[in-house]
Write an enzyme that holds these catalytic residues in place. Structure first.
Site, short mmCIF file in Angstrom:
data_model
loop_
_atom_site.label_atom_id
_atom_site.label_comp_id
_atom_site.label_asym_id
_atom_site.label_seq_id
_atom_site.Cartn_x
_atom_site.Cartn_y
_atom_site.Cartn_z
N ARG A 1 0.86 -1.18 0.00
CA ARG A 1 0.00 0.00 0.00
C ARG A 1 0.90 1.23 0.00
NH1 ARG A 1 -3.40 -2.81 -1.50
NH2 ARG A 1 -5.43 -3.28 -0.59
N GLU B 1 -4.12 6.90 -4.70
CA GLU B 1 -4.47 6.34 -6.02
C GLU B 1 -5.84 6.81 -6.47
OE1 GLU B 1 -4.02 2.11 -5.57
OE2 GLU B 1 -1.95 2.33 -4.94
N HIS C 1 -1.09 0.03 -10.03
CA HIS C 1 -1.71 -0.96 -9.13
C HIS C 1 -2.28 -2.16 -9.91
CE1 HIS C 1 -3.68 -1.49 -4.93
NE2 HIS C 1 -3.43 -2.66 -5.48
C1 8YV Z 1 -6.61 -5.02 -5.74
C2 8YV Z 1 -5.06 -5.42 -3.81
O1 8YV Z 1 -6.17 -4.37 -6.87
O2 8YV Z 1 -6.03 -7.38 -2.96
C3 8YV Z 1 -5.57 -6.28 -2.71
O3 8YV Z 1 -5.48 -5.87 -1.54
O4 8YV Z 1 -4.35 -4.50 -3.57
C4 8YV Z 1 -5.39 -5.72 -5.21
O5 8YV Z 1 -5.50 -7.05 -5.44
C5 8YV Z 1 -7.23 -4.07 -4.79
O6 8YV Z 1 -8.24 -4.73 -4.09
C6 8YV Z 1 -7.79 -2.84 -5.47
O7 8YV Z 1 -7.75 -1.75 -4.64
#
Ligand code: 8YV
Length: 312
Positions: free
Chosen positions: A231, A260, A278
């Site tokens: 993150r 983002e 992402h």
């Molecule tokens: C997705 C992710 O793109 O699973 C997660 O926590 O970061 C990614 O697989 C996300 O859910 C989108 O914000």
């Protein structure tokens, strides 16, 4: 009568199709008047289907008194107020494991691209520089280098396996030392000091907010690379930008950002950073599996069974 649920944001179309088949879905992101939309649905809505930000906060939970479950598309649940859910007896589920391989692949792509500068080398060729100026400048090998994994969970272990196949050595830091053969460092600074590549795989949220700060980047040093597939909140982004601009670290590979989809434009001018929008889990196969798990959690709950992947 189908169970009424709210979908908080636009989600993967095949998942939405499956949700539409199983439930009566109300789309919060399409509501012209959010307050009126929630007020109208308050007496009937029993579930939320979420994806990334905007997540679900305590206020949203409070206006939906019949809410029983929040099913997230994604493993990271930092956008959901877990304490608020727990206090209200609301179940929260996520989609772990099914995305480990794709996220780990992305982590290796960022590592390789940050160290070997393959995207920049391709831009060099396309610009006609190869014939005009000669070969692209030499870069840095992965083999023999040490990857320090900050947050050795399921995704971290999948990354470790891949990095070892590239000839890299692994060390790690976690809140708790694991029963695993990789050397352990007591904190992020020590891990950065002992690593050529610092791989950030921790969850987001308040506990890891700006965990990778100036001290950690100083420890990583001018020959070190930072890769973040976790993150954006885990890294102090303005400090990272400054360190990249001033070459106080060698480079970075970033799949995630603090705000983002907005990325500070100053990042675009850096030659020592590789930036992805992402895309860690963004393949058809993985997104399908994530969506199915999101829906299966809801179905299990409303069939009176235990959910499959519960967070709280
Ligand atoms: C997705 C992710 O793109 O699973 C997660 O926590 O970061 C990614 O697989 C996300 O859910 C989108 O914000």
């Amino acid at each position: 009568m189908k169970t009424e649920i709210i979908v908080t944001t636009q989600i993967y179309a095949p998942t939405q199709e499956r949700l539409d088949k199983e439930f009566t879905c109300h789309k919060l992101h399409e509501a012209a008047d959010r307050a009126a939309f929630l007020k109208k649905l308050a007496p009937t809505v029993r579930a939320l289907a979420t994806f990334g930000p905007p997540g679900a906060d305590a206020q949203l939970m409070d206006v939906l008194p019949k809410l029983e479950i929040i099913s997230n598309f994604g493993v990271g649940v930092d956008a959901i107020d877990l304490d608020a859910a727990k206090k209200r007896g609301i179940i929260v589920t996520n989609t772990p494991d099914v995305l480990n391989d794709c996220v780990a692949d992305t982590a290796m792509a960022l590592t390789m691209n940050a160290m070997r500068k393959f995207p920049q080398a391709e831009v060099y060729l396309r610009a006609g520089h190869w014939a005009a100026k000669g070969g692209y400048p030499l870069t840095t090998s992965l083999g023999g280098k040490t990857m320090g994994i900050l947050g050795l969970g399921r995704i971290g272990e999948a990354i470790a396996q891949r990095a070892q196949a590239f000839g890299m050595k692994i060390r790690y830091h976690n809140r708790n030392k694991k029963d695993i053969a990789y050397p352990y460092d007591a904190d992020a600074v020590a891990l950065a000091k002992n690593s050529d590549v610092l791989m950030v795989v921790t969850p987001g949220g308040v506990e890891t907010d700006k965990l990778v700060n100036a001290k950690v980047l100083d420890a990583l040093g001018p020959k070190g690379y930072l890769v973040n597939i976790a993150r954006g909140s885990v890294v102090d982004e303005p400090v990272l930008l400054k360190y990249l601009q001033q070459k106080k670290i060698a480079g970075a590979g970033l799949d995630v950002f603090a705000d983002e989809p907005r990325v500070p434009p100053a990042f675009f001018t850096l030659d020592n950073a590789v930036l992805f929008p992402h895309v860690g889990s963004a393949t058809t196969e993985t997104r399908t599996a994530m969506g199915n798990l999101q829906v299966d959690n809801l179905l299990a709950h409303f069939a009176g069974k235990a959910v499959l992947t519960r967070v709280v």
